[in-house]
Design a protein around this motif. Structure first.
Motif, mmCIF file in Angstrom:
data_model
loop_
_atom_site.group_PDB
_atom_site.id
_atom_site.type_symbol
_atom_site.label_atom_id
_atom_site.label_comp_id
_atom_site.label_asym_id
_atom_site.label_seq_id
_atom_site.Cartn_x
_atom_site.Cartn_y
_atom_site.Cartn_z
ATOM 1 N N VAL A 180 22.315 9.326 37.927
ATOM 2 C CA VAL A 180 21.754 8.713 39.134
ATOM 3 C C VAL A 180 20.296 8.353 38.864
ATOM 4 C CG1 VAL A 180 23.308 9.884 40.732
ATOM 5 C CG2 VAL A 180 21.133 10.951 40.140
ATOM 6 N N GLU A 181 19.848 7.228 39.427
ATOM 7 C CA GLU A 181 18.475 6.768 39.227
ATOM 8 C C GLU A 181 17.904 6.277 40.543
ATOM 9 O OE1 GLU A 181 15.895 3.326 36.834
ATOM 10 O OE2 GLU A 181 17.977 3.742 36.264
ATOM 11 N N GLY A 182 16.654 6.614 40.787
ATOM 12 C CA GLY A 182 15.984 6.160 42.000
ATOM 13 C C GLY A 182 14.514 6.526 41.964
ATOM 14 N N PRO A 183 13.820 6.353 43.087
ATOM 15 C CA PRO A 183 12.395 6.701 43.148
ATOM 16 C C PRO A 183 12.179 8.190 42.901
ATOM 17 C CG PRO A 183 13.034 5.324 45.020
ATOM 18 C CD PRO A 183 14.297 5.742 44.344
ATOM 19 N N MET A 184 11.098 8.532 42.224
ATOM 20 C CA MET A 184 10.781 9.931 41.951
ATOM 21 C C MET A 184 10.490 10.658 43.253
ATOM 22 S SD MET A 184 7.803 11.431 39.457
ATOM 23 C CE MET A 184 7.514 13.198 39.265
ATOM 24 N N ASN A 185 11.091 11.835 43.413
ATOM 25 C CA ASN A 185 10.852 12.648 44.601
ATOM 26 C C ASN A 185 11.092 14.116 44.259
ATOM 27 O OD1 ASN A 185 13.734 13.047 44.739
ATOM 28 N ND2 ASN A 185 13.872 11.014 45.698
ATOM 29 N N ALA A 186 11.043 14.970 45.275
ATOM 30 C CA ALA A 186 11.174 16.407 45.034
ATOM 31 C C ALA A 186 12.532 16.774 44.438
ATOM 32 C CB ALA A 186 10.946 17.166 46.340
ATOM 33 N N THR A 187 13.563 15.968 44.694
ATOM 34 C CA THR A 187 14.875 16.248 44.121
ATOM 35 C C THR A 187 14.818 16.205 42.593
ATOM 36 O OG1 THR A 187 16.007 15.298 46.030
ATOM 37 C CG2 THR A 187 17.280 15.507 44.016
ATOM 38 N N GLY A 188 14.155 15.187 42.047
ATOM 39 C CA GLY A 188 14.019 15.084 40.601
ATOM 40 C C GLY A 188 13.156 16.185 40.027
ATOM 41 N N VAL A 189 12.107 16.549 40.761
ATOM 42 C CA VAL A 189 11.239 17.625 40.300
ATOM 43 C C VAL A 189 12.020 18.938 40.227
ATOM 44 C CG1 VAL A 189 9.160 18.960 40.825
ATOM 45 C CG2 VAL A 189 9.171 16.491 41.187
ATOM 46 N N CYS A 190 12.860 19.195 41.239
ATOM 47 C CA CYS A 190 13.677 20.407 41.216
ATOM 48 C C CYS A 190 14.772 20.311 40.155
ATOM 49 C CB CYS A 190 14.294 20.658 42.596
ATOM 50 S SG CYS A 190 13.105 21.325 43.790
ATOM 51 N N ALA A 191 15.242 19.089 39.862
ATOM 52 C CA ALA A 191 16.220 18.927 38.786
ATOM 53 C C ALA A 191 15.621 19.392 37.468
ATOM 54 C CB ALA A 191 16.666 17.474 38.697
ATOM 55 N N LEU A 192 14.322 19.137 37.255
ATOM 56 C CA LEU A 192 13.652 19.634 36.051
ATOM 57 C C LEU A 192 13.666 21.160 36.032
ATOM 58 C CD1 LEU A 192 10.594 18.334 34.195
ATOM 59 C CD2 LEU A 192 10.549 20.707 34.960
ATOM 60 N N PHE A 193 13.455 21.767 37.185
ATOM 61 C CA PHE A 193 13.501 23.232 37.276
ATOM 62 C C PHE A 193 14.895 23.752 36.938
ATOM 63 C CE2 PHE A 193 14.671 26.848 40.029
ATOM 64 C CZ PHE A 193 13.893 27.834 39.436
ATOM 65 N N TYR A 194 15.926 23.149 37.507
ATOM 66 C CA TYR A 194 17.299 23.600 37.250
ATOM 67 C C TYR A 194 17.659 23.433 35.779
ATOM 68 C CZ TYR A 194 17.689 23.223 42.347
ATOM 69 O OH TYR A 194 17.489 23.352 43.691
ATOM 70 N N SER A 195 17.237 22.311 35.180
ATOM 71 C CA SER A 195 17.532 22.080 33.776
ATOM 72 C C SER A 195 16.817 23.102 32.904
ATOM 73 C CB SER A 195 17.127 20.661 33.379
ATOM 74 O OG SER A 195 17.477 20.383 32.047
ATOM 75 N N GLY A 196 15.540 23.319 33.181
ATOM 76 C CA GLY A 196 14.773 24.268 32.384
ATOM 77 C C GLY A 196 15.316 25.681 32.472
ATOM 78 N N ALA A 197 15.824 26.046 33.652
ATOM 79 C CA ALA A 197 16.341 27.392 33.862
ATOM 80 C C ALA A 197 17.835 27.500 33.579
ATOM 81 C CB ALA A 197 16.064 27.827 35.303
ATOM 82 N N SER A 198 18.469 26.404 33.149
ATOM 83 C CA SER A 198 19.914 26.375 32.856
ATOM 84 C C SER A 198 20.746 26.825 34.054
ATOM 85 C CB SER A 198 20.240 27.244 31.635
ATOM 86 O OG SER A 198 19.598 26.760 30.479
ATOM 87 N N LEU A 199 20.376 26.353 35.241
ATOM 88 C CA LEU A 199 21.105 26.701 36.455
ATOM 89 C C LEU A 199 22.185 25.672 36.750
ATOM 90 C CD1 LEU A 199 18.141 27.812 38.750
ATOM 91 C CD2 LEU A 199 19.704 29.260 37.459
#
Length: 386
Positions: free
Chosen positions: A281-300
């Motif tokens: 999925v692609e769209g404007p940067m927002n808090a969802t993408g920022v939290c996606a970085l958190f989930y990816s980094g934490a392997s959640l």
């Protein structure tokens, strides 16, 4: 129910209807002689791959006010700022993010978590002041830069003020390239030990960060580590109203493939089964993408990620959902943030999933689902392991 969906039912789904409860179709039963051959099952797998695949179109991305030149005195300007030296470099384009080779299917079986890796910051820059090769010295001697801040600056703001997009800590310049054509632009790749992103909508100094040296990710207070949530995403025109909690995107891609050997007429042992090649999925940067970085980094893992494709209904003059995908038990394997001068930042999220469900909507609804973990059909993310 369309002909493709009907052809799937006797082959793979037996008595189980894949239509949603509001639109259930009758099915027929049979004895052992009705069981599909290995070759028929392989053909059905290929049909499932076709049915589940699809994409939705592009919508025009929202942009900051148009300007004649990135050097215009009234244009919002992208800067890469070094707090230690006070140097600021005009950024023409940038890209950075995180990737994690975590497999949703392996995670479901309790396999060890993969390790996330920060992708290098890629930028094209022009120095605000007259100076050549702003990062050449750091590149040649391998000297780290303590901190770099990527920010958007309004020329009318107080000097030094700006909206921070991200900061990069303990950064090493790993490559450079100079292009000269009607002026000089330099492209750099900068490896970083830690990236910090401020949270739009957060309180005060809320941030998400990933430190590659310690393999640690922070941001659970805002993003929620107990129940990771992404979306629901809706591909729609920027002007259409969305349901509360929905996230507008411009583009989505889902691809399911099946490497059937055409020469193997009987199928049998080793016959291929559907695999998920892309869920993006692609769209404007927002808090969802920022939290996606958190989930990816934490392997959640996220229990379900829903993507709707909307269009305008000519009769009601209101947007309606034509198509829905769901990624079941999803892992964020790649997050990319990118942007250019005079445009708002964008985000691209790529997922792996234990299963995928597609629902075609309209006067009637048809649903197809497949669990990549159990290699069987499914009707919802909740029964993926049934």
């Amino acid at each position: 129910m369309n002909s493709v969906a009907r052809s799937l039912l006797p082959l793979l789904f037996g008595l189980t209807s894949l239509a949603m409860s509001a639109c259930a179709d009758p099915t027929t039963s049979g004895d052992a002689s009705d069981e599909p051959t290995a070759g028929e099952a392989a053909d059905a797998d290929a049909t499932i791959a076709t049915t589940l695949s699809g994409d939705v179109g592009y919508a025009n991305a929202r942009e900051l006010p148009k300007v004649d030149s990135v050097n215009s005195a009234t244009a919002p300007r992208l800067e890469l700022f070094d707090p230690a030296t006070g140097d600021a470099f005009e950024v023409l384009s940038y890209e950075f993010g995180i990737e994690n080779a975590i497999s949703a299917r392996q995670a479901m079986t309790g396999a060890g978590a993969a390790k996330a890796r920060l992708k290098p910051l890629k930028i094209a820059v022009r120095h605000v002041k007259a100076r050549s090769s702003p990062f050449l010295q750091q590149l040649l001697i391998g000297k780290p830069i303590d901190k770099l801040v990527l920010r958007q600056v309004d020329p009318k703001q107080v000097k030094g003020a700006g909206t921070e997009i991200a900061s990069f800590h303990l950064a090493f310049v790993t490559s450079m390239q100079t292009d000269v054509e009607g002026g000089s632009v330099e492209s750099y790749e900068i490896a970083t030990a830690k990236v910090v992103l401020p949270l739009a909508g957060g309180k005060g100094a809320d941030t998400v960060s990933h430190d590659q040296t310690t393999n640690s990710t922070a941001g659970s207070a805002f993003c929620g580590a107990a129940t990771p949530t992404l979306g629901p995403f809706v591909q729609s025109d920027p002007g259409w109203p969305l349901a509360k909690g929905s996230v507008r995107i411009d583009r989505a891609e889902v691809k399911v493939a099946n490497a059937i050997d055409i020469g193997n007429k009987t199928g049998g042992a080793g016959a291929a089964t559907p695999v998920l090649e892309k869920f993006l999925v692609e769209g404007p940067m927002n808090a969802t993408g920022v939290c996606a970085l958190f989930y990816s980094g934490a392997s959640l893992m996220t229990p379900t990620v829903r993507v709707d494709a909307a269009s305008m209904d000519t009769k009601s003059a209101k947007p309606q959902v034509n198509l829905t995908w769901e990624a079941c038990y999803a892992a964020v394997v790649d997050v990319t943030f990118k942007g250019r001068a005079a445009e708002e930042p964008r985000q691209i999220l790529t997922l792996d999933a234990g299963g995928v469900i597609r629902t075609d909507r309209g006067a009637s609804e048809t649903t197809s689902g497949w669990s990549f973990a159990t290699k069987a059909s499914m009707t919802s993310c909740s029964n993926m392991l049934d």
